[in-house]
Design a protein around this motif. Structure first.
Motif, PDB file in Angstrom:
ATOM      1  N   GLY A 172      14.861  41.087  66.196  1.00  0.00           N
ATOM      2  CA  GLY A 172      15.222  42.419  66.658  1.00  0.00           C
ATOM      3  C   GLY A 172      14.351  42.863  67.821  1.00  0.00           C
ATOM      4  O   GLY A 172      13.213  42.407  67.985  1.00  0.00           O
ATOM      5  N   ALA A 173      14.865  43.768  68.632  1.00  0.00           N
ATOM      6  CA  ALA A 173      14.168  44.205  69.842  1.00  0.00           C
ATOM      7  C   ALA A 173      12.897  44.976  69.498  1.00  0.00           C
ATOM      8  O   ALA A 173      12.925  45.936  68.729  1.00  0.00           O
ATOM      9  N   SER A 174      11.790  44.559  70.070  1.00  0.00           N
ATOM     10  CA  SER A 174      10.517  45.244  69.849  1.00  0.00           C
ATOM     11  C   SER A 174      10.447  46.496  70.707  1.00  0.00           C
ATOM     12  O   SER A 174      11.004  46.560  71.804  1.00  0.00           O
ATOM     13  N   PHE A 175       9.755  47.511  70.205  1.00  0.00           N
ATOM     14  CA  PHE A 175       9.557  48.729  70.983  1.00  0.00           C
ATOM     15  C   PHE A 175       8.251  49.380  70.549  1.00  0.00           C
ATOM     16  O   PHE A 175       7.809  49.228  69.410  1.00  0.00           O
ATOM     17  N   PRO A 176       7.594  50.128  71.452  1.00  0.00           N
ATOM     18  CA  PRO A 176       6.309  50.743  71.132  1.00  0.00           C
ATOM     19  C   PRO A 176       6.468  51.956  70.236  1.00  0.00           C
ATOM     20  O   PRO A 176       7.453  52.696  70.325  1.00  0.00           O
ATOM     21  N   ALA A 177       5.506  52.161  69.366  1.00  0.00           N
ATOM     22  CA  ALA A 177       5.496  53.343  68.513  1.00  0.00           C
ATOM     23  C   ALA A 177       5.002  54.549  69.314  1.00  0.00           C
ATOM     24  O   ALA A 177       4.397  54.422  70.369  1.00  0.00           O
ATOM     25  N   LYS A 178       5.304  55.722  68.798  1.00  0.00           N
ATOM     26  CA  LYS A 178       4.806  56.995  69.316  1.00  0.00           C
ATOM     27  C   LYS A 178       5.345  57.355  70.699  1.00  0.00           C
ATOM     28  O   LYS A 178       4.732  58.129  71.430  1.00  0.00           O
ATOM     29  N   GLN A 179       6.490  56.785  71.073  1.00  0.00           N
ATOM     30  CA  GLN A 179       7.126  57.213  72.311  1.00  0.00           C
ATOM     31  C   GLN A 179       8.619  56.896  72.240  1.00  0.00           C
ATOM     32  O   GLN A 179       9.041  55.982  71.531  1.00  0.00           O
ATOM     33  N   ALA A 180       9.406  57.675  72.944  1.00  0.00           N
ATOM     34  CA  ALA A 180      10.858  57.475  72.942  1.00  0.00           C
ATOM     35  C   ALA A 180      11.210  56.208  73.713  1.00  0.00           C
ATOM     36  O   ALA A 180      10.658  55.939  74.784  1.00  0.00           O
ATOM     37  N   THR A 181      12.113  55.419  73.149  1.00  0.00           N
ATOM     38  CA  THR A 181      12.506  54.145  73.749  1.00  0.00           C
ATOM     39  C   THR A 181      14.017  53.996  73.673  1.00  0.00           C
ATOM     40  O   THR A 181      14.642  54.406  72.688  1.00  0.00           O
ATOM     41  N   GLN A 182      14.593  53.399  74.697  1.00  0.00           N
ATOM     42  CA  GLN A 182      16.019  53.111  74.690  1.00  0.00           C
ATOM     43  C   GLN A 182      16.233  51.609  74.597  1.00  0.00           C
ATOM     44  O   GLN A 182      15.670  50.836  75.374  1.00  0.00           O
ATOM     45  N   VAL A 183      17.053  51.204  73.634  1.00  0.00           N
ATOM     46  CA  VAL A 183      17.424  49.798  73.456  1.00  0.00           C
ATOM     47  C   VAL A 183      18.946  49.736  73.346  1.00  0.00           C
ATOM     48  O   VAL A 183      19.529  50.314  72.431  1.00  0.00           O
ATOM     49  N   ASP A 184      19.575  49.051  74.285  1.00  0.00           N
ATOM     50  CA  ASP A 184      21.030  48.904  74.286  1.00  0.00           C
ATOM     51  C   ASP A 184      21.410  47.495  73.834  1.00  0.00           C
ATOM     52  O   ASP A 184      20.751  46.513  74.212  1.00  0.00           O
ATOM     53  N   PHE A 185      22.484  47.402  73.052  1.00  0.00           N
ATOM     54  CA  PHE A 185      22.924  46.127  72.515  1.00  0.00           C
ATOM     55  C   PHE A 185      24.287  45.737  73.078  1.00  0.00           C
ATOM     56  O   PHE A 185      25.153  46.597  73.290  1.00  0.00           O
ATOM     57  N   ASP A 186      24.462  44.435  73.291  1.00  0.00           N
ATOM     58  CA  ASP A 186      25.758  43.855  73.618  1.00  0.00           C
ATOM     59  C   ASP A 186      26.173  42.938  72.477  1.00  0.00           C
ATOM     60  O   ASP A 186      25.342  42.190  71.936  1.00  0.00           O
ATOM     61  N   ALA A 187      27.455  42.983  72.123  1.00  0.00           N
ATOM     62  CA  ALA A 187      27.942  42.145  71.025  1.00  0.00           C
ATOM     63  C   ALA A 187      29.390  41.770  71.311  1.00  0.00           C
ATOM     64  O   ALA A 187      30.003  42.253  72.270  1.00  0.00           O
ATOM     65  N   THR A 188      29.925  40.909  70.481  1.00  0.00           N
ATOM     66  CA  THR A 188      31.337  40.572  70.576  1.00  0.00           C
ATOM     67  C   THR A 188      31.914  40.381  69.189  1.00  0.00           C
ATOM     68  O   THR A 188      31.242  39.828  68.313  1.00  0.00           O
ATOM     69  N   PRO A 189      33.125  40.833  68.964  1.00  0.00           N
ATOM     70  CA  PRO A 189      33.804  40.471  67.714  1.00  0.00           C
ATOM     71  C   PRO A 189      34.132  38.977  67.727  1.00  0.00           C
ATOM     72  O   PRO A 189      34.296  38.362  68.784  1.00  0.00           O
ATOM     73  N   PHE A 190      34.220  38.391  66.545  1.00  0.00           N
ATOM     74  CA  PHE A 190      34.616  36.995  66.443  1.00  0.00           C
ATOM     75  C   PHE A 190      36.107  36.845  66.743  1.00  0.00           C
ATOM     76  O   PHE A 190      36.889  37.791  66.599  1.00  0.00           O
ATOM     77  N   VAL A 191      36.494  35.643  67.149  1.00  0.00           N
ATOM     78  CA  VAL A 191      37.889  35.316  67.419  1.00  0.00           C
ATOM     79  C   VAL A 191      38.387  34.370  66.326  1.00  0.00           C
ATOM     80  O   VAL A 191      37.795  33.316  66.102  1.00  0.00           O
ATOM     81  N   PRO A 192      39.468  34.732  65.624  1.00  0.00           N
ATOM     82  CA  PRO A 192      40.008  33.828  64.613  1.00  0.00           C
ATOM     83  C   PRO A 192      40.800  32.689  65.260  1.00  0.00           C
ATOM     84  O   PRO A 192      41.674  32.930  66.100  1.00  0.00           O
ATOM     85  N   VAL A 193      40.494  31.466  64.904  1.00  0.00           N
ATOM     86  CA  VAL A 193      41.182  30.288  65.419  1.00  0.00           C
ATOM     87  C   VAL A 193      41.617  29.432  64.238  1.00  0.00           C
ATOM     88  O   VAL A 193      40.810  29.138  63.340  1.00  0.00           O
ATOM     89  N   ARG A 194      42.871  29.046  64.232  1.00  0.00           N
ATOM     90  CA  ARG A 194      43.375  28.196  63.158  1.00  0.00           C
ATOM     91  C   ARG A 194      43.036  26.736  63.452  1.00  0.00           C
ATOM     92  O   ARG A 194      43.294  26.229  64.550  1.00  0.00           O
ATOM     93  N   ILE A 195      42.438  26.073  62.455  1.00  0.00           N
ATOM     94  CA  ILE A 195      42.084  24.661  62.579  1.00  0.00           C
ATOM     95  C   ILE A 195      42.916  23.866  61.585  1.00  0.00           C
ATOM     96  O   ILE A 195      42.896  24.144  60.381  1.00  0.00           O
ATOM     97  N   ILE A 196      43.636  22.873  62.099  1.00  0.00           N
ATOM     98  CA  ILE A 196      44.447  21.997  61.260  1.00  0.00           C
ATOM     99  C   ILE A 196      43.841  20.598  61.300  1.00  0.00           C
ATOM    100  O   ILE A 196      43.633  20.025  62.376  1.00  0.00           O
ATOM    101  N   VAL A 197      43.509  20.092  60.123  1.00  0.00           N
ATOM    102  CA  VAL A 197      42.953  18.745  59.997  1.00  0.00           C
ATOM    103  C   VAL A 197      44.007  17.846  59.370  1.00  0.00           C
ATOM    104  O   VAL A 197      44.499  18.134  58.274  1.00  0.00           O
ATOM    105  N   GLU A 198      44.370  16.785  60.068  1.00  0.00           N
ATOM    106  CA  GLU A 198      45.249  15.740  59.546  1.00  0.00           C
ATOM    107  C   GLU A 198      44.624  14.422  59.947  1.00  0.00           C
ATOM    108  O   GLU A 198      44.870  13.900  61.033  1.00  0.00           O
ATOM    109  N   ALA A 199      43.786  13.877  59.072  1.00  0.00           N
ATOM    110  CA  ALA A 199      42.985  12.713  59.451  1.00  0.00           C
ATOM    111  C   ALA A 199      43.011  11.648  58.368  1.00  0.00           C
ATOM    112  O   ALA A 199      42.812  11.942  57.181  1.00  0.00           O
ATOM    113  N   ASP A 200      43.256  10.432  58.788  1.00  0.00           N
ATOM    114  CA  ASP A 200      43.200   9.273  57.897  1.00  0.00           C
ATOM    115  C   ASP A 200      41.743   8.838  57.748  1.00  0.00           C
ATOM    116  O   ASP A 200      41.016   8.740  58.743  1.00  0.00           O
ATOM    117  N   LYS A 201      41.314   8.574  56.527  1.00  0.00           N
ATOM    118  CA  LYS A 201      39.921   8.196  56.307  1.00  0.00           C
ATOM    119  C   LYS A 201      39.637   6.760  56.748  1.00  0.00           C
ATOM    120  O   LYS A 201      38.479   6.355  56.866  1.00  0.00           O
TER     121      LYS A 201
END
Length: 230
Positions: free
Chosen positions: A116-145
């Motif tokens: 997590g982002a570190s910040f100093p105590a006893k003073q106002a600090t701004q921390v902005d976050f960037d994120a992304t939602p996950f993307v659902p992808v269908r995986i089909i496995v058809e494999a001969d052993k």
């Protein structure tokens, strides 16, 4: 004599009270926004937490300090009394089921990417976050052993592409009575990353030898295609 002692004690008490009145304030506020890195839209209702991290003797432990959630504009603000004499205050968001952290932590200390982002105590600090939602992808496995006792189908982020390691999908079949493996699953990927996809056949688990097929796949933010492993 008693009067002198009482006078001295009263002077000491007044001094301590004065010190307490003029102590440096310990109130700390950390605030900022959390947004979707790819669309720049605010992310609402995301849990934000402030913790105090302690490091030493090759170990680390934390104290929970405060929690809140981002509002409709993706904004958050946490105010608390930072009275700790040791440790590092950090802020992060915790929504691992839906979001992946894409914040640039190069302006923070070396532990920030994981803790997590570190910040100093006893003073106002701004921390902005960037994120992304996950993307659902269908995986089909058809494999001969192909006579192998173990078949493993795997998908993981390619770290050589400047990404973090991420492992959204794995399937392992060790049943000797099954010669062909079939599966149809939805896995959740971090979008706009390159992934390695591998099908590995091993004669004796967990031996490191065997045969494998490997290819690379980019998963985009709006990816709705199907990945087939065979």
């Amino acid at each position: 004599m008693k009067l002198l002692v009482l006078f001295i004690l009263s002077v000491v008490a007044m001094g301590l009270t004065a010190c307490q009145l003029f102590q440096e304030p310990t109130t700390t506020t950390v605030s900022g926004t959390i947004r979707n890195k790819y669309t720049q839209q605010p992310l609402a209702g995301v849990p934000i937490r402030v913790r105090l991290w302690h490091y030493g003797l090759g170990m680390s432990w934390t104290d929970s300090i405060a929690r809140t959630r981002s509002d409709a504009a993706g904004h958050y603000s946490v105010t608390f009394d930072a009275t700790a004499r040791s440790g590092t205050y950090r802020v992060d968001f915790k929504e691992a089921r839906y979001l992946w952290d894409l914040t640039d932590y190069r302006g923070f200390d070396s532990h920030s990417f994981l803790d997590g982002a570190s910040f100093p105590a006893k003073q106002a600090t701004q921390v902005d976050f960037d994120a992304t939602p996950f993307v659902p992808v269908r995986i089909i496995v058809e494999a001969d052993k192909q006579g192998s006792s173990t078949l493993t189908a795997d998908a993981f982020a390619n770290e050589q592409a400047g990404q973090s390691y991420f492992h959204p999908f794995t399937l392992v079949d060790t049943a000797r009575t099954i010669s062909r493996v079939s599966a149809n699953r939805v896995a959740y990927f971090v979008p706009n990353w390159q992934y390695d996809l591998v099908v590995w056949r091993s004669p004796v688990p967990p031996a490191s030898f065997g045969t494998w097929v490997r290819f690379n796949r980019f998963v985009g933010y709006n990816d709705t295609t199907v990945i087939r492993l065979h």
